[in-house]
Write an enzyme that holds these catalytic residues in place. Structure first.
Site, PDB file in Angstrom:
ATOM      1  N   PHE A 153       0.800  -1.159  -0.043  1.00 55.10           N
ATOM      2  CA  PHE A 153      -0.010   0.178  -0.076  1.00 55.10           C
ATOM      3  C   PHE A 153       0.816   1.365   0.033  1.00 55.10           C
ATOM      4  O   PHE A 153       1.930   1.450   0.856  1.00 55.10           O
ATOM      5  CB  PHE A 153      -0.999   0.055   1.217  1.00 55.10           C
ATOM      6  CG  PHE A 153      -1.955   1.384   1.128  1.00 55.10           C
ATOM      7  CD1 PHE A 153      -2.869   1.285   0.554  1.00 55.10           C
ATOM      8  CD2 PHE A 153      -1.728   2.546   1.850  1.00 55.10           C
ATOM      9  CE1 PHE A 153      -3.827   2.267   0.334  1.00 55.10           C
ATOM     10  CE2 PHE A 153      -2.251   3.617   1.922  1.00 55.10           C
ATOM     11  CZ  PHE A 153      -3.556   3.419   0.721  1.00 55.10           C
ATOM     12  N   ASP A 184       9.232   2.405   1.512  1.00 53.27           N
ATOM     13  CA  ASP A 184       8.384   3.079   1.824  1.00 53.27           C
ATOM     14  C   ASP A 184       7.998   2.857   3.319  1.00 53.27           C
ATOM     15  O   ASP A 184       7.733   1.956   3.736  1.00 53.27           O
ATOM     16  CB  ASP A 184       7.051   2.926   1.168  1.00 53.27           C
ATOM     17  CG  ASP A 184       5.682   3.646   1.819  1.00 53.27           C
ATOM     18  OD1 ASP A 184       5.586   4.103   2.861  1.00 53.27           O
ATOM     19  OD2 ASP A 184       4.574   3.436   1.041  1.00 53.27           O
ATOM     20  N   LYS A 195       3.410   9.230   8.800  1.00 51.20           N
ATOM     21  CA  LYS A 195       2.273   8.847   9.641  1.00 51.20           C
ATOM     22  C   LYS A 195       2.989   9.213  11.174  1.00 51.20           C
ATOM     23  O   LYS A 195       2.255  10.297  11.731  1.00 51.20           O
ATOM     24  CB  LYS A 195       2.018   7.426   9.656  1.00 51.20           C
ATOM     25  CG  LYS A 195       1.095   7.139   8.315  1.00 51.20           C
ATOM     26  CD  LYS A 195       0.380   5.841   8.507  1.00 51.20           C
ATOM     27  CE  LYS A 195      -0.855   5.755   7.416  1.00 51.20           C
ATOM     28  NZ  LYS A 195      -0.369   4.814   6.278  1.00 51.20           N
TER      29      LYS A 195
HETATM   30  C1  LIG Z   1      -0.764   5.092   5.078  1.00 49.62           C
HETATM   31  C2  LIG Z   1       0.320   4.704   4.093  1.00 49.62           C
HETATM   32  C3  LIG Z   1       0.359   5.573   2.845  1.00 49.62           C
HETATM   33  C4  LIG Z   1      -0.299   6.538   2.741  1.00 49.62           C
HETATM   34  O1  LIG Z   1      -0.106   7.595   3.494  1.00 49.62           O
HETATM   35  P1  LIG Z   1      -1.359   9.065   3.544  1.00 49.62           P
HETATM   36  O2  LIG Z   1      -0.884   9.946   4.570  1.00 49.62           O
HETATM   37  O3  LIG Z   1      -2.430   8.381   3.795  1.00 49.62           O
HETATM   38  O4  LIG Z   1      -1.331   9.440   2.030  1.00 49.62           O
HETATM   39  C5  LIG Z   1       1.392   5.113   2.226  1.00 49.62           C
HETATM   40  N1  LIG Z   1       2.491   4.219   2.399  1.00 49.62           N
HETATM   41  C6  LIG Z   1       2.237   3.269   3.581  1.00 49.62           C
HETATM   42  C7  LIG Z   1       3.204   2.160   3.550  1.00 49.62           C
HETATM   43  C8  LIG Z   1       1.291   3.695   4.593  1.00 49.62           C
HETATM   44  O5  LIG Z   1       0.981   2.951   5.502  1.00 49.62           O
END
Ligand SMILES: *Cc1c(COP(=O)(O)O)cnc(C)c1O
Length: 382
Positions: A123, A210, A239
């Protein structure tokens, strides 16, 4: 708009690991707004930093020097071994920056259609590039045409990446989560990242991580790749960095750190003084209270408690975790556990239908960790 099937509860205040709803009922927060409020609700240092900064200067734009931003970049580089930072406002935006870096590199090498390898089950966000990068059909559906320039591979499968390397001269990088978050807390083999690094080195690819969810101490190190013996070229995070203040960052090292030049990327809000003030307060708390180490300890404690409490339970397929990314994988789908949790006064998440996911605060006391464990055990047993 109707983007979320919201739960029938609204919170009016929080303190540390607890939230209070509009009826005055208290909940232990095992989810922290999806790994965002890592240092707890209404953290005093963050509250003070935001209030002070709001009363001093909130925004000037990136047309001018922003000392708080420069200093936050320096601190993130010091923590990560990276060299330069671009600040954004969310995880998806930080990831857009990473994808753009890979495309810039490819175009500079004369590759007409540069491609990035992304993983099944991943994701990466909801913008067009990041939803395309995401390895989940449900995230794609209805938004075609997707972007070109992505090659998909199974997660935790180095062989598959080697095959792509042998067959696809357009690839310029790999973009991968060190632990799949939304994908269900999937923890790869200990050597996975280091092996990907080796493939990237052999083919002059960017190794891009990521760490939007895994970063900021969540897995027991500041970044999850620090559990392995390897360095990425690009790391994104978001986050946990602002404890609820929207902020994202794309960190880079070596040649990747020099790809952007004035005019080819930017953000109006990104890295403004208010967001950076929150980032500094979060880093201060993480450093002062040793929260990376604490996350590792808490993770071990909760994992051990869940394993003892749920031993022999037929509903449970596997219990796993790294730091405070924890999962109880069930044999059958159990989305109802979220509302059952609300009734019991505990906030949890169910991802992929059958994976109960915990992302609690790094500031839990041992007693709170044990309370969370007991509540989750009783939830699964019910
Ligand atoms: C939550 C998440 C995103 C997206 O972040 P947003 O702030 O919602 O755009 C991207 N990569 C990972 C691994 C995530 O957990």
């Amino acid at each position: 708009m109707n983007t979320y099937a919201r739960l029938p509860v609204s919170f009016v205040s929080g303190k540390g690991a607890y939230l209070e709803d509009s009826e005055g009922k208290r909940y232990l927060d095992g989810l922290t707004g999806l790994a965002v409020v890592g240092i707890g609700h209404a953290n005093e240092r963050v509250a003070r930093a935001l209030a002070d900064q709001a009363g001093t200067l909130t925004h000037t734009s990136n047309l001018y020097e922003i000392p708080l931003q420069t200093k936050l970049a320096d601190r993130l580089c010091e923590l990560s071994g990276m060299e330069k930072v671009f600040f954004a406002n969310s995880g998806a935006e930080a990831n857009e920056a990473a994808i753009k870096l890979a495309r810039l590199k490819g175009n500079q090498k004369g590759i007409k259609k540069p491609a990035v390898v992304v993983m099944d089950g991943s994701f990466h966000g909801r913008t067009m590039a990041t939803l395309t990068a995401t390895g989940n059909r449900k995230v794609h559906a209805g938004f075609e045409p997707l972007l070109s320039g992505f090659v998909r591979a199974p997660y935790n499968d180095v062989e598959a990446i080697q095959q792509i390397a042998d067959n696809n001269p357009d690839v310029v990088g790999i973009f991968v989560e060190p632990v799949l978050g939304e994908g269900g807390i999937v923890i790869p083999d200990p050597e996975y990242l280091a092996k990907l690094r080796t493939v990237c080195d052999a083919h002059d690819w960017l190794f891009m991580l990521d760490e939007v969810q895994t970063g900021n101490g969540r897995t027991g190190k500041y970044f999850a790749y620090q559990h392995s013996d390897c360095m990425p070229d690009v790391v994104t995070t978001a986050k946990g960095l602002g404890n609820g203040m929207p902020i994202g960052a794309c960190l880079a090292r070596g040649a990747a750190a020099e790809l952007f030049v004035p005019g080819n990327h930017g953000s109006t809000f990104g890295g403004n003084p208010l967001a950076c003030a929150a980032g500094h307060a979060v880093l201060d708390e993480i450093e002062e209270h040793g929260l990376c180490t604490r996350a590792a300890e808490l993770g071990e404690r909760i994992l051990a408690g869940l394993r003892t409490g749920l031993e022999g339970n037929n509903a449970v397929k596997e219990i796993r975790g790294l730091g405070l990314m924890l999962a109880v994988e069930l044999n059958e789908d159990a989305p109802h556990l979220v509302e059952a949790g609300l009734a019991k006064g505990v906030l949890i998440n169910v991802t992929q239908g059958n994976i109960l996911r915990l992302l609690p605060p790094l500031t839990l006391t041992d007693a709170e960790a044990d309370e969370l464990t007991a509540k989750v055990v009783s939830l699964v047993q019910s």
